[in-house]
Design an enzyme around this catalytic site. Structure first.
Site, mmCIF file in Angstrom:
data_model
loop_
_atom_site.group_PDB
_atom_site.id
_atom_site.type_symbol
_atom_site.label_atom_id
_atom_site.label_comp_id
_atom_site.label_asym_id
_atom_site.label_seq_id
_atom_site.Cartn_x
_atom_site.Cartn_y
_atom_site.Cartn_z
ATOM 1 N N GLY A 1 -57.191 11.162 37.335
ATOM 2 C CA GLY A 1 -56.139 11.566 36.414
ATOM 3 C C GLY A 1 -55.987 13.076 36.377
ATOM 4 O O GLY A 1 -56.693 13.828 37.060
ATOM 5 N N HIS B 1 -45.014 17.854 24.138
ATOM 6 C CA HIS B 1 -45.795 17.560 25.336
ATOM 7 C C HIS B 1 -44.889 17.342 26.544
ATOM 8 O O HIS B 1 -43.675 17.157 26.391
ATOM 9 C CB HIS B 1 -46.669 16.307 25.127
ATOM 10 C CG HIS B 1 -47.907 16.565 24.336
ATOM 11 N ND1 HIS B 1 -47.931 16.553 22.959
ATOM 12 C CD2 HIS B 1 -49.180 16.856 24.725
ATOM 13 C CE1 HIS B 1 -49.153 16.819 22.532
ATOM 14 N NE2 HIS B 1 -49.931 17.001 23.577
ATOM 15 N N LYS C 1 -45.991 12.126 29.146
ATOM 16 C CA LYS C 1 -46.878 11.596 28.100
ATOM 17 C C LYS C 1 -46.302 10.298 27.556
ATOM 18 O O LYS C 1 -45.109 10.209 27.266
ATOM 19 C CB LYS C 1 -47.063 12.615 26.988
ATOM 20 C CG LYS C 1 -48.111 12.197 25.966
ATOM 21 C CD LYS C 1 -48.498 13.342 25.057
ATOM 22 C CE LYS C 1 -49.530 12.925 24.022
ATOM 23 N NZ LYS C 1 -50.777 12.447 24.635
#
Length: 242
Positions: A11, A131, A135
């Protein structure tokens, strides 16, 4: 040197964690992703750091418990049942779960709690967060962490006072409510502001994340701190002795 294993190594946080482990003078024990041998990683680690996904948490905790290794859970988007799982795991191993591993955000939450306690319900509280476009959860784990800090300062239940998704004719703002607003776009790593709005004056606390390195650095610090701790559920403020 501590051997730190990474769950969710492919990730966005994976490489940042590897770099942070090296910068801290510790050993990267390896990383796993979906389908990899987590049991082997746990057996070769002094502590695990989990930035994978909510649906993987139960299996990750089971493996950590079987190996008797402490774990830092930084995965966001957790639901109530995930916290039950964390509580159960903490009866057997040391576990630190947080919506944000940034040391700056940890201190921010402390300040928000103190401000909410002293200003009282005469001041409205609104939390805004921004963000990147990728997200998937909202409000962010950090926004909820800050909301929880504000609610604790007022000795209130966040679930009962939180206000989200205002649209249309909503009526006047409820006294004591804690509002949330989420913005998404671009490549923003994470910006959060807690607004205290009183009559004729406003007070705001902000934290701007410029790079994921800050979350990796904080996660490694938490992992170092967690090694050797007795079974229990720990928090980032304890890492900073707040």
């Amino acid at each position: 040197m501590a051997r730190i294993g990474i769950i969710g190594s492919a990730g966005r946080m994976g490489q940042a964690l590897i770099d942070a482990i090296a910068a801290a003078g510790e050993v990267h024990a390896g990383g796993v992703d979906k389908g990899d041998d987590l049991a082997a990683l746990a057996a070769g680690s002094d502590v695990l750091v989990d930035f994978s996904s909510p649906h993987a948490l139960e299996g990750n905790l089971d493996t950590a418990m079987a190996a008797g290794v402490p774990i830092v859970v930084g995965t966001t988007g957790l639901e109530e049942r995930h916290h039950w799982l964390c509580d159960a795991a903490a009866e057997q191993i040391a576990l630190l779960q947080t919506g944000n591993t940034s040391l700056g955000v940890t201190l921010l939450a402390h300040l928000v709690r103190e401000a909410a306690a002293r200003l009282g319900e005469d001041w409205d509280i609104e939390i805004s967060e921004t963000h990147h476009r990728m997200k998937v959860d909202a409000p962010s784990g950090t926004a909820l962490l800050l909301g929880q800090a504000a609610a604790e300062g007022r000795q209130a239940d966040l679930g009962a006072v939180s206000e989200r998704g205002r649209d249309g004719i909503t009526g006047a703002r409820a006294r004591g409510g804690i509002g949330f607003a989420a913005l998404r776009g671009g490549s923003v790593a994470g910006d959060h502001t807690v607004h205290f709005l009183g009559d004729d004056e406003r007070l705001s606390f902000s934290h701007l994340a410029e790079n994921r390195r800050i979350f990796a650095k904080g996660a490694v610090r938490a992992a170092q701190w967690l090694i050797g701790k007795a079974p229990g559920r720990y928090t980032m403020p304890q890492v900073l002795d707040l």
